[in-house]
Design a protein around this motif. Structure first.
Motif, short mmCIF file in Angstrom:
data_model
loop_
_atom_site.label_atom_id
_atom_site.label_comp_id
_atom_site.label_asym_id
_atom_site.label_seq_id
_atom_site.Cartn_x
_atom_site.Cartn_y
_atom_site.Cartn_z
N PRO A 20 -27.57 14.74 -29.91
CA PRO A 20 -26.98 15.65 -31.04
C PRO A 20 -27.96 16.82 -31.20
CG PRO A 20 -28.10 13.54 -31.73
CD PRO A 20 -28.27 13.62 -30.32
N ASP A 21 -27.42 17.69 -31.81
CA ASP A 21 -28.16 18.67 -32.47
C ASP A 21 -28.58 18.40 -34.14
OD1 ASP A 21 -28.31 20.39 -30.20
OD2 ASP A 21 -26.19 20.59 -30.74
N LEU A 22 -29.83 18.77 -34.51
CA LEU A 22 -30.22 18.22 -35.92
C LEU A 22 -30.29 19.93 -36.47
CD1 LEU A 22 -30.70 15.40 -34.68
CD2 LEU A 22 -32.18 15.10 -36.62
N VAL A 23 -29.32 19.85 -37.53
CA VAL A 23 -29.21 21.44 -38.03
C VAL A 23 -29.66 20.98 -39.46
CG1 VAL A 23 -28.00 23.35 -38.18
CG2 VAL A 23 -27.73 22.11 -36.27
N VAL A 50 -26.12 16.18 -38.32
CA VAL A 50 -26.42 15.45 -37.14
C VAL A 50 -25.11 15.81 -36.45
CG1 VAL A 50 -27.11 13.65 -35.62
CG2 VAL A 50 -27.99 14.04 -37.92
N ARG A 51 -25.00 16.86 -35.43
CA ARG A 51 -23.99 17.30 -34.82
C ARG A 51 -23.75 17.08 -33.34
NH1 ARG A 51 -22.52 20.58 -30.21
NH2 ARG A 51 -21.05 21.84 -30.75
N PHE A 52 -22.80 16.33 -33.38
CA PHE A 52 -22.41 15.72 -31.88
C PHE A 52 -21.38 16.47 -31.02
CE2 PHE A 52 -24.30 12.28 -34.25
CZ PHE A 52 -24.91 11.57 -33.57
N ALA A 109 -21.65 14.76 -37.90
CA ALA A 109 -20.66 15.64 -37.51
C ALA A 109 -20.22 14.76 -36.11
CB ALA A 109 -20.66 17.14 -37.40
N ALA A 110 -19.29 13.93 -36.01
CA ALA A 110 -19.05 12.84 -34.87
C ALA A 110 -18.68 13.81 -33.54
CB ALA A 110 -18.09 11.87 -35.05
N ASP A 111 -17.82 15.10 -33.94
CA ASP A 111 -17.21 15.47 -32.73
C ASP A 111 -16.83 16.96 -33.19
OD1 ASP A 111 -15.19 15.28 -34.79
OD2 ASP A 111 -13.58 14.78 -33.23
N THR A 112 -16.61 17.78 -32.17
CA THR A 112 -16.23 19.17 -32.44
C THR A 112 -15.00 19.38 -32.85
OG1 THR A 112 -15.39 19.77 -30.23
CG2 THR A 112 -17.87 19.70 -30.29
#
Length: 344
Positions: free
Chosen positions: A12-15, A24-26, A281-284
């Motif tokens: 993930p990206d932590l923003v 926490v964007r996955f 954020a579990a998905d796009t």
């Protein structure tokens, strides 16, 4: 260098999201669940390369399990919801996974029941198949230890509030468990759609529900209710509005559960800005383009949305309700020393 694309996609990206939150964007969060579970099954000899793993999915888990099987040389069969779109169907086909979709249904309970019934039929015909039981097996907690470690390392020391969809429980529940085991003080805020039985909103339907992945019409055995401190029920219109506002504010293009979690995070932080707030954020947002993002002109502004603070399930109502959990009891009064079965 990664050995397989699944290992790269799961990271993930932590923003930082003003004011004072971390997203926490996955790409697809359930890769942690699927990879961790499949590795454990192989290491313990419960499955071997060449075996077939089977499960039900509304979309995200199907992709994750197919990639995990591709990574470890296993066959994959998915009984899918009608929400599995063409883009995912083609990927599953090329990855070597097989997909069958149940008949279309506007009713979430019927859709999930049909999928579970079909799994039962498949297992009778193919007793050598291994049912992953993503809704029930504690093995799906295991992979999230790494996510907890990432959050623990990246987020400054001190109390934090974790916000995200409840789903099967093997995400927010697992991450909070591992953070707490590491000594972190965590308040866990779960997000649910109306109509989900998991936290008792089945009597309040949402005809526009397309965020079934964060709720359920059937009981999920791997949801540990005592882990949660607050529950937010968010309907489709508000989840869509939250997702659109998240994209506008941060550039993060995420699914509807992230939109609901974003709303809950902003509301909780306005009540108490002392802890650090982390939401998932579990998905796009790609699979929600036509059903949600295409209607962004109808999105409500953040200032116009606020929840109903309720104390009983009888008071739950659209478009957004929030309740302390357990109802009528201080969350801090619970015993938080929780072990994850199967994780030892």
């Amino acid at each position: 260098m990664y050995e397989h694309i699944a290992e790269a996609l799961k990271e993930p990206d932590l923003v930082r999201i003003p004011p004072g939150a971390v997203c926490v964007r996955f790409e697809t969060m359930k890769l942690y669940s699927a990879l961790g579970a499949v590795r454990h099954l192989l290491e313990t000899g419960q499955v071997a390369p060449g075996d077939t793993l089977v499960d039900s999915s509304s979309g995200i888990y199907a992709h994750a399990l197919a990639l995990a099987c591709h990574r470890y040389g296993l066959h994959c069969h998915i009984v899918g919801s009608t929400t599995v779109d063409r883009t995912l169907r083609v990927q599953l086909e090329v990855l070597g996974a097989t997909l069958e979709q149940v008949r279309p249904s506007k009713n979430l309970r019927l859709d999930q029941n049909l999928r579970v019934e079909r799994i039962g039929e498949l297992l009778k015909k193919n007793p050598d198949y291994h049912w992953m039981r993503q809704y029930h097996d504690d093995i799906h907690y295991l992979g999230y230890r790494d996510v907890a470690a990432l959050i623990g390392d990246a987020v400054p020391e001190g109390p934090l509030t974790l916000v995200g969809g409840v789903g099967t429980g093997a995400s927010t529940g697992a991450i909070s468990t591992y953070l707490r085991e590491a000594g972190r003080q965590v308040t866990l805020t779960g997000v649910q759609p109306f109509g989900s039985v998991t936290f008792g909103s089945e009597h309040v339907s949402d005809p526009d529900i397309i965020i079934a992945g964060i709720g359920s019409s059937i009981p999920f055995d791997n949801v540990r209710h005592h882990l949660y401190d607050r529950i937010h029920w968010v309907n489709f219109d508000y989840a869509m509005s939250g997702a659109v506002e998240l994209l506008r504010a941060s550039g993060i293009f995420a699914g509807l559960s992230a939109g609901a979690a974003y709303l809950a995070t902003l509301w909780e932080r306005a009540r108490d800005d002392a802890p650090t707030y982390v939401f998932l954020a579990a998905d796009t947002g790609h699979r929600y383009v036509d059903t949600a993002y295409a209607h962004h002109c109808k999105a409500l502004g953040l200032g116009s949305m606020s929840p109903h603070e309720v104390t009983t399930h009888d008071d739950l109502r659209h478009p957004w309700s929030v309740m302390d959990w357990p109802p009528g009891e201080s969350a801090r009064a619970r015993d938080e020393s929780v072990l994850v079965p199967g994780a030892a």
